[in-house]
Design a protein around this motif. Structure first.
Motif: not given
Length: 240
Positions: A167-173
């Motif tokens: 979920s953190a990677r999704t936000y960063l992307e």
């Protein structure tokens, strides 16, 4: 055949072409609390979720200062992280003593990769069960690297690893285009929002005690909100 025959060391391949100890080390890096790193053109930020083993215990440190221009956070086995960070500190001190300048971040990563890779090909040793996110600055600019137990390392604009990191990677992307020109406060805010997306009822809400934040920049030495830094290493002795 019994799988245990092939997972007692890191130099024995299974019939399927797998090295189980390396796979175990990679799995260990997925069990730690989530860590986030973001860089802009001038700054890099590290944010990590600190865990407390009980209400009576203090929160564990998740971010280490390596030198004035570089720091690291980790996911995996804490003892392995301490070993790698201590080696990085020695490398920084030796480089500063010989060249009277800060060690290039890329050179530190090369040494970590070489040491980690040797542990995957030597009988009687085991791979380091830890991955590190390393943020630093040097003459080439601002850097964020991730290390792997295999000895590989990659450079990122932003990255997250650890438990529930997707979920953190999704936000960063979704917000990656905003990072290069972001001010340091905006960079920290993005990292905290990414970390907050990984929080569950088990980890509890984000607080000043449960979140470890560190920042480094081209015009800013590495600093964090950790109140219990590890003692400094003994500097190398001068030769005669």
């Amino acid at each position: 055949m019994n799988r245990n025959i092939y997972d007692t060391d890191c130099v024995t391949w299974s019939p399927q072409g797998r090295i189980f100890q390396i796979e175990y080390a990679n799995e260990a890096t997925k069990q730690g609390t989530c860590c986030v790193a973001i860089k802009s053109n001038s700054h890099a930020v590290l944010v990590a979720l600190r865990r407390s083993i009980s209400k009576l215990a203090s929160h564990n440190s998740k971010i280490f200062k390596v030198d004035d221009h570089v720091g690291a956070t980790f996911s995996g086995i804490t003892a392995d992280a301490n070993l790698i960070v201590d080696q990085m500190r020695l490398d920084c001190m030796n480089h500063k003593y010989v060249y009277e300048s800060n060690a290039p971040v890329g050179r530190l990563l090369e040494k970590i990769g070489t040491t980690s890779q040797k542990n995957t090909m030597s009988y009687g040793k085991r791979p380091y069960g830890v991955s590190l996110l390393i943020a630093g600055v040097d003459k080439k600019g601002v850097h964020v690297f991730e290390t792997h137990p295999t000895g590989d390392y990659d450079e990122y604009v932003a990255h997250a690893f650890g438990a529930r990191c997707q979920s953190a990677r999704t936000y960063l992307e979704q917000h990656a285009s905003e990072f290069p020109e972001a001010a340091e406060t905006e960079l920290v805010a993005h990292a905290l929002r990414a970390l907050a997306s990984t929080v569950t009822s088990d980890t509890g809400d984000l607080t000043k005690d449960s979140v470890h934040v560190a920042l480094v920049g081209l015009d800013k030495e590495f600093e964090s909100n950790n109140n219990t830094p590890r003692p400094p290493l003994t500097p190398p002795l001068r030769g005669h």
